[in-house]
Design a protein around this motif. Structure first.
Motif, short mmCIF file in Angstrom:
data_model
loop_
_atom_site.label_atom_id
_atom_site.label_comp_id
_atom_site.label_asym_id
_atom_site.label_seq_id
_atom_site.Cartn_x
_atom_site.Cartn_y
_atom_site.Cartn_z
N GLN A 1 -0.01 7.66 12.86
CA GLN A 1 -0.61 6.33 12.95
C GLN A 1 -1.36 6.07 11.65
OE1 GLN A 1 -2.69 6.28 16.99
NE2 GLN A 1 -1.49 4.39 17.04
N VAL A 2 -1.67 4.81 11.40
CA VAL A 2 -2.29 4.43 10.13
C VAL A 2 -3.46 3.48 10.38
CG1 VAL A 2 -0.25 4.75 8.68
CG2 VAL A 2 -0.56 2.60 9.90
N THR A 3 -4.41 3.50 9.46
CA THR A 3 -5.56 2.61 9.55
C THR A 3 -5.23 1.31 8.85
OG1 THR A 3 -6.49 3.76 7.62
CG2 THR A 3 -7.30 4.41 9.79
N GLN A 4 -4.31 0.59 9.45
CA GLN A 4 -3.86 -0.71 8.93
C GLN A 4 -3.99 -1.76 10.04
OE1 GLN A 4 0.18 -0.23 7.58
NE2 GLN A 4 -0.31 1.50 6.26
N LYS A 5 -4.00 -2.99 9.62
CA LYS A 5 -3.98 -4.10 10.58
C LYS A 5 -2.99 -5.13 10.10
CE LYS A 5 -6.88 -7.25 13.23
NZ LYS A 5 -8.27 -7.70 13.51
N GLU A 6 -1.99 -5.39 10.93
CA GLU A 6 -0.92 -6.33 10.58
C GLU A 6 -0.26 -5.94 9.26
OE1 GLU A 6 -2.73 -10.16 10.69
OE2 GLU A 6 -2.92 -10.18 12.88
N GLY A 7 -0.13 -4.63 9.04
CA GLY A 7 0.55 -4.14 7.85
C GLY A 7 -0.26 -4.14 6.58
N SER A 8 -1.55 -4.42 6.68
CA SER A 8 -2.39 -4.50 5.48
C SER A 8 -3.47 -3.44 5.49
CB SER A 8 -3.05 -5.88 5.35
OG SER A 8 -2.07 -6.88 5.18
N VAL A 9 -3.93 -3.10 4.29
CA VAL A 9 -5.03 -2.15 4.13
C VAL A 9 -6.33 -2.87 4.43
CG1 VAL A 9 -6.33 -0.79 2.46
CG2 VAL A 9 -3.84 -0.74 2.44
N GLY A 10 -7.24 -2.18 5.06
CA GLY A 10 -8.59 -2.73 5.25
C GLY A 10 -9.61 -1.66 4.98
N ALA A 11 -9.85 -1.32 3.70
CA ALA A 11 -10.75 -0.22 3.37
C ALA A 11 -12.14 -0.43 3.94
CB ALA A 11 -10.83 -0.04 1.86
N LEU A 12 -12.58 -1.67 3.98
CA LEU A 12 -13.83 -2.01 4.63
C LEU A 12 -13.55 -3.12 5.62
CD1 LEU A 12 -16.34 -2.16 1.67
CD2 LEU A 12 -16.37 -0.53 3.54
N PRO A 13 -14.01 -2.96 6.87
CA PRO A 13 -13.82 -4.06 7.80
C PRO A 13 -14.38 -5.35 7.23
CG PRO A 13 -14.62 -2.10 8.94
CD PRO A 13 -14.66 -1.79 7.48
#
Length: 226
Positions: free
Chosen positions: A208-220
């Motif tokens: 699994q990956v820390t992505q949302k809708e295929g994008s990086v989010g290094a900081l919420p």
């Protein structure tokens, strides 16, 4: 790491009289010296209080760049101005080569320049820390915090939580060769593992990956918007 850097409001008049800080500085109470995934928890909690102002400090520049948001483009940041461009000392077990170590030099740190694999580590490591004297660091004791920190798109279970600031998702576009590798390993008798942060880490499968809708989010995003 969050530390107090301001002054009590009761000291504001005497402080300003000495010319040490401005009135704005008196109200700037807390700072966080890093902005990557390992450090977003404290500023997220602190900035939720509208009475507090939180300063995020990170060496380097902005994370607003074309090659930061798409996970597949992370290698384009290597040896750029957003990379510390580290190399190891000559490695005797690698024919004395110096190995390149990409490290992010921007807001979000290395969380802004990697493939976003979500991997917590092995429970035996946490239990070993606890048995060595690090109270509160056993796997069962840290698991509730992992669950609280994440929003897993698969839903909540014994090992995962929902509603947290860190979005965790399945990969959207798995390479066909990766899928073939997994199937070949299963054919050879290795167990299929759909969750490396679950009950067991043995086996083969997709992270699994820390992505949302295929994008990086290094900081919420909501932290930076506050």
């Amino acid at each position: 790491m969050c530390i107090q850097i301001g002054y009590d409001k009761s000291d504001a008049h005497s402080t300003q009289k000495r010319g040490a800080v401005s009135s704005a500085d008196v109200h700037l109470r807390l700072r966080n010296r890093r902005g990557g995934f390992g450090w977003f928890g404290p500023p997220n909690r602190l900035s939720a209080d509208p009475a507090r102002r939180v300063l995020l400090l990170e060496a380097g520049g902005s994370d607003r760049h074309l090659n930061v948001d798409p996970p597949a483009a992370f290698s384009k940041l290597f040896q750029s101005k957003r990379d510390w461009n580290y190399f190891t000392q000559p490695e005797p077990d690698a024919d004395d080569r110096q190995l390149y170590l990409p490290r992010g030099k921007m807001l979000g740190g290395s969380s802004s320049m990697n493939a976003m694999i979500y991997f917590r580590g092995n429970r035996l490591d946490y239990d070993a820390w606890a048995s060595s004297g690090c109270g509160g660091w056993s796997y069962e004791e840290v698991l509730p915090y992992f669950k609280k920190a994440e929003h897993n798109e698969r839903g909540a279970d014994a090992f995962h939580g929902i509603g947290g600031p860190l979005n965790v998702a399945d990969q959207r576009s798995i390479n066909e060769l990766s899928e073939a590798f997994v199937e070949a390993a299963v054919d050879l008798g290795h167990p299929r593992n759909p969750d490396f942060n679950g009950a067991d880490q043995v086996g083969v499968g997709a992270y699994q990956v820390t992505q949302k809708e295929g994008s990086v989010g290094a900081l919420p995003g909501h932290i930076c918007d506050r």
